[in-house]
Write an enzyme that holds these catalytic residues in place. Structure first.
Site, PDB file in Angstrom:
ATOM      1  N   ARG A 107      36.629  37.502  34.135  1.00 27.58           N
ATOM      2  CA  ARG A 107      37.806  37.144  35.009  1.00 27.58           C
ATOM      3  C   ARG A 107      37.548  35.568  35.601  1.00 27.58           C
ATOM      4  O   ARG A 107      36.307  35.299  35.837  1.00 27.58           O
ATOM      5  CB  ARG A 107      37.987  37.921  36.460  1.00 27.58           C
ATOM      6  CG  ARG A 107      38.612  39.408  36.041  1.00 27.58           C
ATOM      7  CD  ARG A 107      40.066  39.361  35.890  1.00 27.58           C
ATOM      8  NE  ARG A 107      40.621  40.619  35.551  1.00 27.58           N
ATOM      9  CZ  ARG A 107      41.088  41.156  34.297  1.00 27.58           C
ATOM     10  NH1 ARG A 107      40.547  40.570  33.278  1.00 27.58           N
ATOM     11  NH2 ARG A 107      41.539  42.421  34.210  1.00 27.58           N
ATOM     12  N   HIS A 153      43.426  33.660  28.593  1.00 26.90           N
ATOM     13  CA  HIS A 153      43.342  34.911  28.705  1.00 26.90           C
ATOM     14  C   HIS A 153      44.201  35.924  27.742  1.00 26.90           C
ATOM     15  O   HIS A 153      44.778  36.851  28.043  1.00 26.90           O
ATOM     16  CB  HIS A 153      44.107  35.105  30.247  1.00 26.90           C
ATOM     17  CG  HIS A 153      43.689  36.422  30.753  1.00 26.90           C
ATOM     18  ND1 HIS A 153      43.328  36.769  32.247  1.00 26.90           N
ATOM     19  CD2 HIS A 153      43.085  37.511  30.236  1.00 26.90           C
ATOM     20  CE1 HIS A 153      42.920  37.912  32.505  1.00 26.90           C
ATOM     21  NE2 HIS A 153      42.929  38.516  31.227  1.00 26.90           N
TER      22      HIS A 153
HETATM   23  P1  NDP Z   1      32.884  48.380  32.583  1.00 26.32           P
HETATM   24  O1  NDP Z   1      32.985  48.783  33.853  1.00 26.32           O
HETATM   25  O2  NDP Z   1      32.787  49.292  31.546  1.00 26.32           O
HETATM   26  O3  NDP Z   1      31.495  47.560  32.495  1.00 26.32           O
HETATM   27  C1  NDP Z   1      31.072  46.796  33.804  1.00 26.32           C
HETATM   28  C2  NDP Z   1      29.761  46.258  33.769  1.00 26.32           C
HETATM   29  O4  NDP Z   1      29.415  45.160  34.421  1.00 26.32           O
HETATM   30  C3  NDP Z   1      28.807  47.520  33.891  1.00 26.32           C
HETATM   31  O5  NDP Z   1      27.491  47.247  32.840  1.00 26.32           O
HETATM   32  C4  NDP Z   1      28.267  47.215  35.246  1.00 26.32           C
HETATM   33  O6  NDP Z   1      27.193  47.633  35.302  1.00 26.32           O
HETATM   34  C5  NDP Z   1      28.288  45.669  35.154  1.00 26.32           C
HETATM   35  N1  NDP Z   1      28.316  45.196  36.657  1.00 26.32           N
HETATM   36  C6  NDP Z   1      29.427  45.469  37.537  1.00 26.32           C
HETATM   37  N2  NDP Z   1      29.131  44.829  38.812  1.00 26.32           N
HETATM   38  C7  NDP Z   1      28.055  44.228  38.779  1.00 26.32           C
HETATM   39  C8  NDP Z   1      27.046  43.659  39.299  1.00 26.32           C
HETATM   40  N3  NDP Z   1      27.284  43.352  40.791  1.00 26.32           N
HETATM   41  N4  NDP Z   1      25.926  43.172  38.777  1.00 26.32           N
HETATM   42  C9  NDP Z   1      25.489  43.428  37.614  1.00 26.32           C
HETATM   43  N5  NDP Z   1      26.276  44.080  36.684  1.00 26.32           N
HETATM   44  C10 NDP Z   1      27.531  44.648  37.252  1.00 26.32           C
HETATM   45  O7  NDP Z   1      33.979  47.076  31.855  1.00 26.32           O
HETATM   46  P2  NDP Z   1      34.301  46.895  30.783  1.00 26.32           P
HETATM   47  O8  NDP Z   1      33.243  46.491  29.792  1.00 26.32           O
HETATM   48  O9  NDP Z   1      35.456  47.614  29.928  1.00 26.32           O
HETATM   49  O10 NDP Z   1      35.346  45.389  31.068  1.00 26.32           O
HETATM   50  C11 NDP Z   1      34.547  44.453  31.722  1.00 26.32           C
HETATM   51  C12 NDP Z   1      35.627  43.426  32.256  1.00 26.32           C
HETATM   52  O11 NDP Z   1      36.060  42.409  31.332  1.00 26.32           O
HETATM   53  C13 NDP Z   1      36.924  43.928  32.885  1.00 26.32           C
HETATM   54  O12 NDP Z   1      36.696  44.265  34.232  1.00 26.32           O
HETATM   55  C14 NDP Z   1      38.018  42.770  32.744  1.00 26.32           C
HETATM   56  O13 NDP Z   1      37.796  42.115  34.112  1.00 26.32           O
HETATM   57  C15 NDP Z   1      37.291  42.009  31.786  1.00 26.32           C
HETATM   58  N6  NDP Z   1      38.436  41.913  30.471  1.00 26.32           N
HETATM   59  C16 NDP Z   1      39.148  40.764  30.172  1.00 26.32           C
HETATM   60  C17 NDP Z   1      39.696  40.791  29.357  1.00 26.32           C
HETATM   61  C18 NDP Z   1      40.485  39.365  28.626  1.00 26.32           C
HETATM   62  O14 NDP Z   1      41.501  39.513  27.807  1.00 26.32           O
HETATM   63  N7  NDP Z   1      39.834  38.396  29.286  1.00 26.32           N
HETATM   64  C19 NDP Z   1      40.252  41.948  28.702  1.00 26.32           C
HETATM   65  C20 NDP Z   1      39.546  43.093  28.777  1.00 26.32           C
HETATM   66  C21 NDP Z   1      38.669  43.138  30.060  1.00 26.32           C
HETATM   67  P3  NDP Z   1      26.688  49.187  35.069  1.00 26.32           P
HETATM   68  O15 NDP Z   1      26.806  49.437  33.676  1.00 26.32           O
HETATM   69  O16 NDP Z   1      25.123  49.338  35.567  1.00 26.32           O
HETATM   70  O17 NDP Z   1      27.614  49.880  36.147  1.00 26.32           O
HETATM   71  C1  OXD Z   2      42.129  43.517  31.027  1.00 23.55           C
HETATM   72  C2  OXD Z   2      42.653  42.244  30.685  1.00 23.55           C
HETATM   73  O1  OXD Z   2      41.743  43.561  31.939  1.00 23.55           O
HETATM   74  O2  OXD Z   2      43.483  42.124  29.540  1.00 23.55           O
HETATM   75  O3  OXD Z   2      42.271  44.343  29.880  1.00 23.55           O
HETATM   76  O4  OXD Z   2      42.295  41.131  31.139  1.00 23.55           O
END
Ligand code: NDP
Ligand code: OXD
Length: 314
Positions: A229, A277
């Protein structure tokens, strides 16, 4: 039973057509044409208008149309007791891994420099480290981060991940929490960010973090790839780090303001690659299908999957 779509500026016709294609009997409504609020059982949203979901007395679940949910929290008046479900779907995961692998390879293989050489008809080969000499660090080892990390590992890169909790993934070093962040950065040449945006991650990609990235790699210098993000990054710090050498290059898919304003220096920086994005777009057929399967199971009395933890914010 009716579904309410609230899609901000997305292609509403396409999303509703694809859902109707999956089940012609569905009663689909598009905000603001809600009809009787008590008819709505499920909301399918991207950036819902603040306060509107709270007006639906029989709402059973709120589905994000993406993997992230921070856009839903822009509604600070959400109904407290309605679960929020995010997308976890192989179609989206595969798209994100394509993006990450593409851009890691792009930097690792020094493609930007070859593109420049080509503009000068210059035949010149550069020293090329092996994948096993390049250390990739993936911030966020969730659904998306783990898949990308495994694919990079399979290609021979030295891969580590950073998350809240320790992970046990074969061949991937796991670092956890703020206490291990510096050690993770110190061993990282290419930093890939796939974190969610929460109070704990906002602004994390800043000058102090770039300073801690490895400066002893075989490549050109530290690289940032952010597909999480925009508000995870401090854009003025990226520009400074590109000038002072804490970063050599960056690939950015997300920005503090989207669309990225025309006057942003990132647009014209010679070592920045920008995408709008779209590293992993939500495919209407795949994501509607995922949501419909969840709703059918829910109506049969089964629990919903991928419900976000409101305390953690992801
Ligand atoms: P998940 O919820 O599966 O994974 C999030 C990961 O981040 C987990 O490993 C979590 O740790 C870690 N995390 C969260 N907070 C912290 C912190 N404070 N410190 C360290 N690690 C942290 O999410 P996804 O993998 O499915 O997606 C990730 C992000 O990708 C989405 O939230 C979205 O913002 C972004 N995204 C962007 C897209 C785009 O087109 N640009 C498309 C899709 C997604 P733990 O495993 O220990 O909980
Ligand atoms: C998502 C994105 O969060 O597209 O899936 O950004």
């Amino acid at each position: 039973m009716a579904f309410l779509y609230s899609l901000d500026d997305w292609d509403t016709d396409l999303w509703m057509r694809e859902m109707q294609h999956l089940d012609t009997s569905l009663d689909l409504r598009l905000w603001p044409n809600v009809g009787r609020p008590e008819d709505i059982d499920y909301a399918l949203v991207w950036k819902p208008p603040p306060g509107e979901l709270k007006k639906l007395p029989n709402l059973k679940a709120i589905f994000s149309l993406g993997a992230g949910v921070d856009h839903i929290y822009t509604d600070t008046d959400l109904p407290d007791d309605v679960p929020i479900i995010r997308v976890v779907d192989p179609n989206l995961t595969m798209r994100m891994s394509e993006y990450v692998v593409l851009h890691v390879l792009w930097h690792h293989r020094r493609q930007r420099i070859y593109n420049h050489f080509q503009t000068e008809s210059k035949w010149h080969d550069l020293k090329q480290p092996a994948a096993s000499e390049t250390r990739v660090g993936v911030m966020g080892l969730g659904e998306l981060g783990q898949d990308a990390a495994k694919k990079l590992k399979m290609m021979g890169f030295r891969v580590a991940g950073w998350s809240q909790s320790r992970k046990n993934i074969e061949g991937i070093d796991s670092f956890r929490g703020r206490g291990e962040l510096k050690a993770f950065l110190n061993r990282t040449d290419i930093l890939v960010c796939l974190l969610p945006l929460t109070d704990g991650t906002r602004g994390l990609l800043n000058g102090a973090v770039f300073k801690d990235l490895a400066k002893d790699g075989f490549g050109d210098g530290p690289v940032l790839i952010n597909a999480g993000r925009g508000d995870l990054q401090v854009e003025c710090d990226i520009v400074t780090a590109l000038e002072n050498g804490d970063l050599y290059a960056a690939t950015l898919d997300v920005f503090q303001e989207e669309p990225l304003p025309k006057e942003s220096p990132l647009w014209t920086h010679p070592r920045v690659t920008i995408t709008p994005h779209n590293s992993a777009v939500s495919d209407p057929r795949a994501i509607n299908g995922y949501i419909l399967r969840q709703i059918k199971r829910h109506r049969a009395g089964e629990p919903l999957d991928n419900v976000i933890d409101r305390e953690k914010g992801y």
